[in-house]
Design a protein around this motif. Structure first.
Motif, PDB file in Angstrom:
ATOM      1  N   GLU A 115     -20.076  10.153  -5.179  1.00  0.00           N
ATOM      2  CA  GLU A 115     -18.713   9.729  -4.569  1.00  0.00           C
ATOM      3  C   GLU A 115     -18.471   9.072  -5.704  1.00  0.00           C
ATOM      4  N   GLN A 116     -19.059   8.505  -6.607  1.00  0.00           N
ATOM      5  CA  GLN A 116     -17.890   8.428  -8.095  1.00  0.00           C
ATOM      6  C   GLN A 116     -18.581   8.926  -9.975  1.00  0.00           C
ATOM      7  N   ILE A 117     -20.021   9.379  -9.248  1.00  0.00           N
ATOM      8  CA  ILE A 117     -20.192  10.062 -10.396  1.00  0.00           C
ATOM      9  C   ILE A 117     -18.972  11.211 -10.830  1.00  0.00           C
ATOM     10  N   ARG A 118     -19.460  11.494 -11.787  1.00  0.00           N
ATOM     11  CA  ARG A 118     -18.246  12.239 -12.495  1.00  0.00           C
ATOM     12  C   ARG A 118     -19.386  13.490 -13.353  1.00  0.00           C
ATOM     13  N   SER A 119     -20.377  13.188 -13.303  1.00  0.00           N
ATOM     14  CA  SER A 119     -21.060  13.657 -14.914  1.00  0.00           C
ATOM     15  C   SER A 119     -22.493  13.289 -14.840  1.00  0.00           C
ATOM     16  N   PHE A 120     -23.113  14.229 -15.006  1.00  0.00           N
ATOM     17  CA  PHE A 120     -24.752  13.762 -15.523  1.00  0.00           C
ATOM     18  C   PHE A 120     -24.787  14.250 -16.438  1.00  0.00           C
ATOM     19  N   GLY A 121     -26.667  13.577 -16.771  1.00  0.00           N
ATOM     20  CA  GLY A 121     -27.098  14.479 -18.274  1.00  0.00           C
ATOM     21  C   GLY A 121     -27.913  13.563 -18.492  1.00  0.00           C
ATOM     22  N   LEU A 122     -28.627  13.939 -19.554  1.00  0.00           N
ATOM     23  CA  LEU A 122     -30.161  13.542 -19.579  1.00  0.00           C
ATOM     24  C   LEU A 122     -30.568  13.429 -21.543  1.00  0.00           C
ATOM     25  N   THR A 181     -22.442  10.758 -25.316  1.00  0.00           N
ATOM     26  CA  THR A 181     -20.328  10.587 -25.162  1.00  0.00           C
ATOM     27  C   THR A 181     -20.569  12.373 -25.541  1.00  0.00           C
ATOM     28  N   ASN A 182     -21.089  13.340 -26.084  1.00  0.00           N
ATOM     29  CA  ASN A 182     -21.289  14.439 -26.073  1.00  0.00           C
ATOM     30  C   ASN A 182     -22.387  15.325 -25.192  1.00  0.00           C
ATOM     31  N   ASP A 183     -21.041  15.860 -23.930  1.00  0.00           N
ATOM     32  CA  ASP A 183     -22.055  17.390 -22.802  1.00  0.00           C
ATOM     33  C   ASP A 183     -22.533  18.380 -23.726  1.00  0.00           C
ATOM     34  N   VAL A 184     -24.053  18.549 -23.810  1.00  0.00           N
ATOM     35  CA  VAL A 184     -24.571  19.646 -24.580  1.00  0.00           C
ATOM     36  C   VAL A 184     -23.930  21.188 -24.776  1.00  0.00           C
ATOM     37  N   PRO A 226     -16.671   8.276 -14.660  1.00  0.00           N
ATOM     38  CA  PRO A 226     -18.055   7.597 -15.181  1.00  0.00           C
ATOM     39  C   PRO A 226     -19.287   9.123 -14.928  1.00  0.00           C
ATOM     40  N   THR A 227     -20.697   8.056 -15.824  1.00  0.00           N
ATOM     41  CA  THR A 227     -21.223   9.507 -16.181  1.00  0.00           C
ATOM     42  C   THR A 227     -22.583   8.521 -15.369  1.00  0.00           C
ATOM     43  N   LEU A 228     -23.620   9.632 -14.998  1.00  0.00           N
ATOM     44  CA  LEU A 228     -25.022   8.917 -15.011  1.00  0.00           C
ATOM     45  C   LEU A 228     -25.739   9.638 -15.966  1.00  0.00           C
ATOM     46  N   TYR A 229     -26.219   9.249 -16.593  1.00  0.00           N
ATOM     47  CA  TYR A 229     -26.878   9.615 -17.921  1.00  0.00           C
ATOM     48  C   TYR A 229     -28.532   8.846 -18.038  1.00  0.00           C
ATOM     49  N   VAL A 230     -29.532   9.764 -17.944  1.00  0.00           N
ATOM     50  CA  VAL A 230     -31.028   9.248 -17.938  1.00  0.00           C
ATOM     51  C   VAL A 230     -31.538   9.766 -19.104  1.00  0.00           C
TER      52      VAL A 230
END
Length: 165
Positions: free
Chosen positions: A20-27, A34-37, A46-50
């Motif tokens: 519920e708190q995470i607003r974006s995901f990336g890897l 910081t830049n969504d490809v 907040p984002t979760l980035y792997v």
């Protein structure tokens, strides 16, 4: 069937999507944090980035190592730093808990994964990118069974190595 890299990334994506708190995901590489490809825009926080790390082949397991970055925006005057650090650490604990407890169908059914090191480290960070970001990096090691079954190799079984002369 051996759990593969793509499936593990799907697990991370699913955790981010349903949290519920995470607003974006990336890897990918940390430089892309910081830049969504896909959208070419700054991420939603907040984002979760792997960030994938090394992968090791063992006698009967594959060890996948990941740096899971949980980041949020911090005000220029750092007035919300405590809240950001508190909230992102809680999200890191949530991610860890999902892998720890998800051995049943009811809780994700990640039963193909064995988490090898139950003492994962979590390191705080405060960085200036386009904006100031703060949060935690969870270093997680996921182990998947691997049986080295030569019957499934896409190799001609008449393979012969050259002999020494």
């Amino acid at each position: 069937m051996t759990l593969n890299y793509k499936q593990i990334l799907t697990y991370f994506s699913s955790i981010a999507y349903h949290h519920e708190q995470i607003r974006s995901f990336g890897l990918g590489d940390l430089t892309q944090l910081t830049n969504d490809v896909t959208t070419k825009q700054e991420r939603r926080y907040p984002t979760l980035y792997v960030v994938p790390d090394d992968t090791e082949f063992n006698e009967n397991h594959i060890h996948y190592n990941f740096n899971v970055v949980i980041a949020d925006q911090i005000n220029e005057d750092l007035s919300n730093q405590r809240d950001v650090m508190n909230d992102t650490l809680a999200i890191a604990m949530d991610v860890w808990t999902v892998f720890w407890q998800s051995y049943t169908e009811q809780f994700g059914d990640f039963s193909d994964i064995v988490v090898g090191d139950w003492n994962a480290s979590v390191e705080p960070f405060l960085e200036k990118y386009q904006t100031v970001l703060g949060g935690w990096t969870l270093r997680i090691r996921l182990n998947a069974p691997f049986d080295y079954d030569s019957c499934n190799l896409p190799i001609d079984y008449n393979l012969n190595f050259p002999q020494d002369e």
